[in-house]
Design a protein around this motif. Sequence first.
Motif, PDB file in Angstrom:
ATOM      1  N   ASP A  14       2.580  56.855   8.945  1.00  0.00           N
ATOM      2  CA  ASP A  14       1.287  57.431   9.915  1.00  0.00           C
ATOM      3  C   ASP A  14      -0.054  57.866   9.725  1.00  0.00           C
ATOM      4  O   ASP A  14       1.103  59.151  10.005  1.00  0.00           O
ATOM      5  CB  ASP A  14       2.094  57.613  11.219  1.00  0.00           C
ATOM      6  CG  ASP A  14       1.449  56.906  12.453  1.00  0.00           C
ATOM      7  OD1 ASP A  14       0.358  56.664  12.674  1.00  0.00           O
ATOM      8  OD2 ASP A  14       2.037  57.555  13.855  1.00  0.00           O
ATOM      9  N   PHE A  15      -1.307  57.886  10.229  1.00  0.00           N
ATOM     10  CA  PHE A  15      -1.912  59.191   9.537  1.00  0.00           C
ATOM     11  C   PHE A  15      -2.278  59.349  10.913  1.00  0.00           C
ATOM     12  O   PHE A  15      -2.692  58.451  12.171  1.00  0.00           O
ATOM     13  CB  PHE A  15      -3.367  58.243   8.872  1.00  0.00           C
ATOM     14  CG  PHE A  15      -3.092  57.850   7.151  1.00  0.00           C
ATOM     15  CD1 PHE A  15      -3.556  58.876   6.560  1.00  0.00           C
ATOM     16  CD2 PHE A  15      -2.549  56.809   6.950  1.00  0.00           C
ATOM     17  CE1 PHE A  15      -3.528  58.797   5.541  1.00  0.00           C
ATOM     18  CE2 PHE A  15      -2.049  57.027   5.471  1.00  0.00           C
ATOM     19  CZ  PHE A  15      -3.043  57.711   4.293  1.00  0.00           C
ATOM     20  N   SER A  38       4.709  59.856  17.367  1.00  0.00           N
ATOM     21  CA  SER A  38       4.565  59.961  15.693  1.00  0.00           C
ATOM     22  C   SER A  38       6.370  59.653  15.115  1.00  0.00           C
ATOM     23  O   SER A  38       6.367  58.142  15.949  1.00  0.00           O
ATOM     24  CB  SER A  38       3.604  60.055  14.477  1.00  0.00           C
ATOM     25  OG  SER A  38       4.182  59.425  13.185  1.00  0.00           O
ATOM     26  N   VAL A  39       6.602  60.474  15.700  1.00  0.00           N
ATOM     27  CA  VAL A  39       8.222  60.674  15.256  1.00  0.00           C
ATOM     28  C   VAL A  39       9.284  59.123  15.981  1.00  0.00           C
ATOM     29  O   VAL A  39      10.093  58.942  15.231  1.00  0.00           O
ATOM     30  CB  VAL A  39       8.972  61.870  15.089  1.00  0.00           C
ATOM     31  CG1 VAL A  39      10.360  61.720  14.460  1.00  0.00           C
ATOM     32  CG2 VAL A  39       8.720  62.112  13.655  1.00  0.00           C
ATOM     33  N   SER A  40       8.722  59.418  17.040  1.00  0.00           N
ATOM     34  CA  SER A  40       9.514  58.600  18.079  1.00  0.00           C
ATOM     35  C   SER A  40       8.753  57.517  17.780  1.00  0.00           C
ATOM     36  O   SER A  40      10.094  56.514  18.173  1.00  0.00           O
ATOM     37  CB  SER A  40       8.814  58.973  19.791  1.00  0.00           C
ATOM     38  OG  SER A  40       9.975  57.866  20.624  1.00  0.00           O
ATOM     39  N   ASP A  41       7.953  56.414  17.991  1.00  0.00           N
ATOM     40  CA  ASP A  41       7.725  55.281  17.468  1.00  0.00           C
ATOM     41  C   ASP A  41       7.880  54.629  16.056  1.00  0.00           C
ATOM     42  O   ASP A  41       8.508  53.740  16.418  1.00  0.00           O
ATOM     43  CB  ASP A  41       5.754  55.721  17.506  1.00  0.00           C
ATOM     44  CG  ASP A  41       5.659  55.123  18.542  1.00  0.00           C
ATOM     45  OD1 ASP A  41       6.251  55.188  19.713  1.00  0.00           O
ATOM     46  OD2 ASP A  41       3.709  55.353  18.790  1.00  0.00           O
ATOM     47  N   PHE A  42       8.124  55.913  15.579  1.00  0.00           N
ATOM     48  CA  PHE A  42       8.900  55.145  14.079  1.00  0.00           C
ATOM     49  C   PHE A  42      10.801  54.861  13.893  1.00  0.00           C
ATOM     50  O   PHE A  42      10.896  53.970  13.331  1.00  0.00           O
ATOM     51  CB  PHE A  42       8.698  56.298  12.808  1.00  0.00           C
ATOM     52  CG  PHE A  42       8.173  56.186  12.239  1.00  0.00           C
ATOM     53  CD1 PHE A  42       7.973  55.380  11.139  1.00  0.00           C
ATOM     54  CD2 PHE A  42       6.856  57.579  11.828  1.00  0.00           C
ATOM     55  CE1 PHE A  42       6.592  55.728  10.329  1.00  0.00           C
ATOM     56  CE2 PHE A  42       6.164  57.517  11.026  1.00  0.00           C
ATOM     57  CZ  PHE A  42       6.206  55.663  10.142  1.00  0.00           C
ATOM     58  N   ASP A  66      12.325  51.672   4.731  1.00  0.00           N
ATOM     59  CA  ASP A  66      13.175  52.494   3.919  1.00  0.00           C
ATOM     60  C   ASP A  66      12.739  54.356   3.884  1.00  0.00           C
ATOM     61  O   ASP A  66      13.146  55.005   4.385  1.00  0.00           O
ATOM     62  CB  ASP A  66      13.313  51.292   2.304  1.00  0.00           C
ATOM     63  CG  ASP A  66      14.016  50.544   2.335  1.00  0.00           C
ATOM     64  OD1 ASP A  66      14.816  50.237   2.622  1.00  0.00           O
ATOM     65  OD2 ASP A  66      13.106  50.068   1.748  1.00  0.00           O
ATOM     66  N   ASP A  67      11.092  54.189   3.868  1.00  0.00           N
ATOM     67  CA  ASP A  67      10.822  55.507   3.995  1.00  0.00           C
ATOM     68  C   ASP A  67       9.748  56.153   5.068  1.00  0.00           C
ATOM     69  O   ASP A  67       8.571  55.116   4.394  1.00  0.00           O
ATOM     70  CB  ASP A  67      10.006  55.671   2.266  1.00  0.00           C
ATOM     71  CG  ASP A  67       9.415  56.944   2.382  1.00  0.00           C
ATOM     72  OD1 ASP A  67      10.268  58.093   2.726  1.00  0.00           O
ATOM     73  OD2 ASP A  67       8.701  57.602   1.286  1.00  0.00           O
ATOM     74  N   LYS A  68       9.372  57.028   5.405  1.00  0.00           N
ATOM     75  CA  LYS A  68       8.345  57.277   6.356  1.00  0.00           C
ATOM     76  C   LYS A  68       7.838  58.255   6.508  1.00  0.00           C
ATOM     77  O   LYS A  68       8.460  59.529   6.428  1.00  0.00           O
ATOM     78  CB  LYS A  68       9.593  57.153   7.793  1.00  0.00           C
ATOM     79  CG  LYS A  68      10.077  55.803   8.338  1.00  0.00           C
ATOM     80  CD  LYS A  68      11.359  55.749   9.929  1.00  0.00           C
ATOM     81  CE  LYS A  68      11.927  54.349   9.888  1.00  0.00           C
ATOM     82  NZ  LYS A  68      12.983  54.293  11.039  1.00  0.00           N
ATOM     83  N   LYS A 106      15.810  60.784  14.613  1.00  0.00           N
ATOM     84  CA  LYS A 106      16.230  59.788  14.215  1.00  0.00           C
ATOM     85  C   LYS A 106      16.583  59.448  13.392  1.00  0.00           C
ATOM     86  O   LYS A 106      14.965  58.081  13.030  1.00  0.00           O
ATOM     87  CB  LYS A 106      16.599  58.450  15.424  1.00  0.00           C
ATOM     88  CG  LYS A 106      17.511  59.657  16.741  1.00  0.00           C
ATOM     89  CD  LYS A 106      17.563  58.471  17.862  1.00  0.00           C
ATOM     90  CE  LYS A 106      17.734  59.686  18.566  1.00  0.00           C
ATOM     91  NZ  LYS A 106      18.204  58.595  20.682  1.00  0.00           N
ATOM     92  N   GLY A 107      17.012  58.928  12.239  1.00  0.00           N
ATOM     93  CA  GLY A 107      16.655  58.160  10.969  1.00  0.00           C
ATOM     94  C   GLY A 107      15.396  59.340   9.936  1.00  0.00           C
ATOM     95  O   GLY A 107      14.839  60.344  10.663  1.00  0.00           O
TER      96      GLY A 107
END
Length: 442
Positions: free
Chosen positions: A6-7, A91-95, A101-103, A130-131
């Motif tokens: 995510d940019f 961004s983290v919340s939407d992930f 496997d890699d975010k 989370k993750g």
Amino acid sequence: MATATDFLMDISDNISGKQKMVKRLFSDEIVPSLNFSEPIGLRTFLSVVGSPIIISSLDMGLNTMSDFNKKIDGLPWPNGGAPLAKTVNKSVSDFENIDADDKIVVLVTGGSDNFRYEMGDVAYEINNAKGEVRLVVLGINLSENDEKDAISSIEKCNGAFCNIKMNDDNYERFEAKAQLETFFNALKGKPAAPKVQEPAKNIVKETPKAEPVKIEFSAPTITVSEKKAAAEPQFESIKPIEVKPAEIPNESESADEIDVFDVLAKNNEAIKACLLNNVEAFNLLSARLDSANAKIDKLIADDKAVVIEEDSELNAEIADKSRAIVMQLLQSKYPERVKSVNNTEKGYDFQVWLDNESVEYRIACKGLLDEQQTFCMARKEWEVCMKNNRNYQVYLINNMSSQPTVTIIDNLMGWLLKGKIVPCAPKNKKVKADTVTLTIVK
């Protein structure tokens, strides 16, 4: 192993003066090396009037290189505050809803968070995700303090950092590639220890040089006098001529020794000199009066044929910047229903559609550099407002040169009828033809 990236593109004042380089950096160096067979997203962020605005330009998914390049090339004019931590948090919340496997969150910024957050707070958001989510900070000409802060924060969340230095809206490609190696390794899951970039060294190609010829000379001293206004008749000050009557002999002198004709002749010469001096003074005063009258006549003629000269480049810059602010607000307020139109032909800047067949609002955008509440509408805008009075709105953006504030006039004709706006200016003002002047009453 699928990687989702995510940019987050900073379009706040942090990027002011740097956006040209950001676009070139992405189109030439970054985009060609991205893997578009994996999910990639793109967001822009800034804040207006203290409210963060985060726009999803490309939803997370399989996007094409062409679409990504178009979004980068169309980044709006940099403006407003920089909510770094809040954007990373979003961004983290939407992930959480993304299966990968890699975010990776890529934060592209040219400065620090202005919401009283430190970069350490950004790292905090990552650590509490989370993750597993990794943070990669791509700095654009960060200051020394911001660079140290960024390095300290990404170390707390096992992230990566690089800082691309620029000079005169450009960057050294050799130095940028060295920095971007860390960036691309991080995207591939190969984090490297961040390093503070050393000052760029100028690489000079040696070329044969002609033997220098030493020329010695002494420059004459030049005295520059202050530039004078348009030439005017120069008048020397007039000194009155003192008329002294001829001396009259004492009574004790003999009458035979007095030459009466000589005394009269001398007095006549003195009177003639005085008259000539007065005539010269009158002529000089007359010339001055003629010159003053000519200037007055010219001022009157100029005032009758007023031609208002404007700074077209500055006006275009203000218009673009104010339209970018309003577009961000409207997209946030009316997602998927906003359309930018040609103001000259339509009489407004934006349309908000109610459905596929009808327009809900027609919106004009007005940008001002200061806090004044007076703005102008072109004749076409006024005519459209009269025909669509209930759904014609004006967004007035003040303080364009510092911290913009927004006044939303939700029904222009309604404000006029209620006396909240008056069709005049609070002080004398020259305006262009076919223009209506309006002032908000405080």
